[in-house]
Motif scaffolding. Structure first.
Motif, PDB file in Angstrom:
ATOM      1  N   LEU A 199       0.845  -1.185   0.000  1.00  0.00           N
ATOM      2  CA  LEU A 199       0.000   0.000   0.000  1.00  0.00           C
ATOM      3  C   LEU A 199       0.883   1.238   0.000  1.00  0.00           C
ATOM      4  N   LEU A 200       0.758   2.046  -1.029  1.00  0.00           N
ATOM      5  CA  LEU A 200       1.595   3.228  -1.132  1.00  0.00           C
ATOM      6  C   LEU A 200       0.924   4.476  -0.569  1.00  0.00           C
ATOM      7  N   ASN A 201      -0.387   4.569  -0.734  1.00  0.00           N
ATOM      8  CA  ASN A 201      -1.067   5.782  -0.291  1.00  0.00           C
ATOM      9  C   ASN A 201      -2.561   5.551  -0.137  1.00  0.00           C
ATOM     10  N   LYS A 202      -3.164   6.348   0.736  1.00  0.00           N
ATOM     11  CA  LYS A 202      -4.617   6.330   0.882  1.00  0.00           C
ATOM     12  C   LYS A 202      -5.121   7.759   0.709  1.00  0.00           C
ATOM     13  N   ILE A 203      -6.091   7.926  -0.155  1.00  0.00           N
ATOM     14  CA  ILE A 203      -6.660   9.264  -0.374  1.00  0.00           C
ATOM     15  C   ILE A 203      -8.096   9.241   0.128  1.00  0.00           C
TER      16      ILE A 203
END
Lengths: 377, 336
Positions: free
Chosen positions: B206-210
């Motif tokens: 998981l690289l990012n959560k927006i």
């Protein structure tokens, strides 16, 4: 798909049914006391505790046939009688009206506002005995309490599958120009946008630090205005939307057009009836639901009266004969009798359902299983 | 800019489902497959490029047993992997994978469905083929199933379950620019509008959560490291995938967006919504300078129709196809 759709479908279709019956009772000059009794009886039946318990259980949506059976029974919950042609027409009007409301809801959540409009009107029909509806308000709100917007859209999509390929022309819709002559509803590209949506036409570009660098306008191809205020979801309040309010009055007759429905509709209603309409599971659910509908003893012939959805008896007869096969609901008239008899009737009816449609051999024992289940109750 | 071409008739009307059109262009055979979902069926039509031949096929959702009610299909999508193409169909009961012509089912994965229905619906939705040999499918619980797909045969295995989303998955997409340099190669979206950005591998990272800000996201694409997301409010937003920086916000439609698509070679963007409109935009994205430009090019109105699917038919965006609720045709447009 969503397992929370049935209460919405039932209450809204029920609401439309009451609007139409109310209009016909007036148009046919039925004495006020009889008319009031009919409305009260039907509303009491619709909202009885046992029935509501079944209705509000999470479950898959019923087939059109199954739901039609429930409404047949409901329409006969009082001293009023309807011939098959009138019942067919009543159901056509109810379903097309709700299809229209679902399609035109600006936001999926607004289906609740449509339901509240129906419930507000129903409350008005029984304003002398308001206690009937107190239960429903609470149940309804609790049921949809934590539903997020995505889930409301799923509910809406489930409803739209139920209404898929229905293009029956309703004269009141044609006159108001909300329906085209091919049976499809008019979707305007003008008017207020839904609450929470901006009028289309703006592109904003931001820098990495969040500042707006550019602002571009574009032609949205429509004639939109800003959103109206949000309707109230409380027990009382201004719903803002007119969807779900009573569009009938004595001077606006209710007609549907059977002939000239678009030539594709025949092909498509057949196909949509194909998915195994009364699987065993559904029959069991339906039996429980119907069991909850308290049955009235048939009244004396001097108190019973017949309602006609057409202008004359001849028209009604003509409508029955000329109804296209693919649009028939295939439902048998139910005689309201004592509970035990009704249950046996029900089992027989279920058995009779297996004759039509594409039923696979493995479900031929449905009727027997259902009887066995009834015995166990 | 575009004009309407001859429509393709399909056997049933399209159901109101997000991203309800999938297109697979098969250049060597000079034909294009289209799939449109109707309730518990997938309508597949293969159209030859000369416009003379149309072959139809219908795929049904798999029923565990006949006595239970039918399983409605949520989505059907073609998955293009380096070694093979598959057609993935997701329904209330599970996930079916077919050879891309719909001829043979090569894999079936059943979802855990409870005995009696619960208030929370159970279904699979959101399909993406991800570098190098994965097919990812979303579930109503928010989980993402990662399937490992061999270059041929039916030995497809469930490799991983990603549990990051808390709400039902709506759509997902893999990086479509063809560039190997992008760090992120999958974006997933849910009912709450939350976006997760991933890097594929034996273990997905998981690289990012927006976050979603309470706007449901129904359709998403990933191009040159930029997430393009369509929302229920009618907005389209462009985010830099890895950082979550908002580059552009478009008040694009007056109703819920049902589909966004990108033509990767030209940067054309297609959006379609319940408001009857299909819009074409052009994006210029330069990852090196972090600059993003979006301009509006064209509108098409499909009168009195709530659009449920819109896809480019080729990588340049020379042609696009559209489906609508209750419509039994695939409407096509090509550049003038």
């Amino acid at each position: 798909m969503s397992s929370r759709t049935l209460p919405l479908l039932f209450i809204n279709l029920g609401g439309e049914m009451l609007y139409i019956l109310d209009q016909r009772l007036r148009a046919q000059n039925i004495p006020a006391d009889k008319a009031k009794k009919v409305m009260n009886d039907i509303i009491t039946t619709m909202f009885n505790k046992k029935f509501l318990e079944e209705l509000f259980k999470p479950q898959e949506l019923y087939s059109k046939k199954a739901l039609r059976t429930v409404f047949d029974r409901l329409a006969h919950a009082s001293i009023m009688r309807l011939n098959q042609a009138s019942m067919d027409k009543l159901y056509d009007l109810m379903t097309m009206a709700f299809k229209y409301q679902v399609l035109l809801c600006p936001r999926p959540k607004d289906i609740l506002l449509v339901s509240f409009n129906h419930m507000d009107a129903i409350k008005d029909f029984v304003k002398d005995t308001p206690s009937i509806l107190s239960q429903v308000d609470e149940t309804y709100r609790q049921f949809f309490f934590n539903t997020n917007i995505g889930e409301f859209q799923l509910i809406r999509q489930t409803l739209l599958i139920f209404f898929q390929d229905m293009h029956i022309r309703v004269s009141i819709f044609l006159k108001d120009k909300v329906q085209n002559s091919n049976g499809r509803f008019v979707l305007p590209t003008s008017g207020p946008v839904p609450h929470g949506t901006q009028v289309p036409g703006l592109i904003r570009i931001f820098s990495c630090t969040g500042e707006e660098i550019t602002r571009l306008k574009f032609n949205n191809g429509g004639n939109y205005t800003t959103a109206l205020r949000e309707g109230s979801f409380d027990i009382f309040g201004d719903r803002v939307t007119k969807l779900g309010t009573n569009m009938y009055s004595v001077s606006r007759p209710v007609e549907t057009h059977m002939s000239g429905t678009s030539k594709n509709s025949a092909q498509h209603t057949k196909v949509s009836a194909a998915p195994n309409p009364l699987a065993k599971e559904e029959l069991n659910l339906l039996a429980r639901l119907m069991g909850g509908l308290e049955v009235q003893k048939p009244g004396n012939t001097d108190t019973d009266f017949r309602i006609n959805l057409f202008a004359t008896d001849e028209e009604e007869e003509e409508a029955l004969i000329s109804r296209p096969d693919e649009l028939s609901y295939g439902v048998i008239n139910i005689q309201a009798t004592k509970d035990q008899q009704a249950n046996a009737e029900l089992a027989k009816i279920m058995g009779e359902f297996t004759e039509s449609g594409d039923q696979s051999p493995s479900v031929s024992n449905k009727g027997d299983d259902l009887l066995a289940m009834m015995d166990g109750l | 800019m575009y004009h309407k071409e001859k429509s393709i008739q399909i056997k049933n009307s399209a159901s109101a489902l997000y991203n309800n059109l999938s297109v697979l262009r098969i250049a060597p055979r000079r034909l294009t497959h289209f799939t449109v979902v109707h309730a518990n069926m997938v309508n597949m039509v293969s159209a030859s490029w000369d416009g003379l031949n149309y072959t139809h096929r219908q795929l049904q959702s798999k029923e565990p047993n006949v006595a239970t009610s039918t399983s409605l299909i949520m989505q059907a999508a073609f998955c293009v992997l380096p070694s093979r193409d598959l057609l993935v169909v997701t329904s209330q009961k599970g996930i079916q994978m077919y050879e891309s012509d719909g001829s043979i089912m090569v894999y079936w994965h059943a979802l855990d469905t409870p005995e009696t229905p619960t208030a929370q619906a159970v279904f699979a939705r959101g399909i993406a083929a991800v570098y190098e040999n994965y097919i990812c499918v979303g579930v109503s619980s928010g989980a993402i199933l990662v399937f490992d797909v061999p270059s041929k045969g039916s030995n497809i295995t469930l490799s991983e379950v990603l549990e990051e989303h808390k709400e039902s998955i709506t759509d997902m997409a893999s990086e479509c620019s063809g560039s190997q340099e992008c760090i992120a190669n999958l974006v997933t979206a849910d009912d709450g509008g939350n976006l997760c950005v991933w890097k594929s591998g034996e273990e997905f990272q998981l690289l990012n959560k927006i976050p979603g800000f309470d706007m449901s996201c129904s359709s998403v694409k990933l191009w040159k490291g930029t997430v393009v997301a369509g929302y229920g409010t009618g907005q389209i937003r462009l985010y830099e995938a890895v950082t979550g920086i908002l580059h552009a916000e478009i008040n694009a439609h007056a109703r819920w967006i049902y589909s966004v698509d990108i033509a990767p070679f030209s940067g054309l963007l297609l959006s379609a919504a319940e408001d009857s409109l299909v819009r074409v935009w052009h994006m210029t994205i330069t990852p090196e300078t972090n600059s993003v430009e979006v301009v509006h090019l064209h509108n098409e109105c499909v009168t009195d129709t709530q659009i449920c699917g819109a896809k480019f038919c080729d990588g340049d965006g020379y042609a696009f196809a559209v489906t609508g609720y209750d419509l039994s045709e695939i409407i096509r447009y090509i550049q003038s």
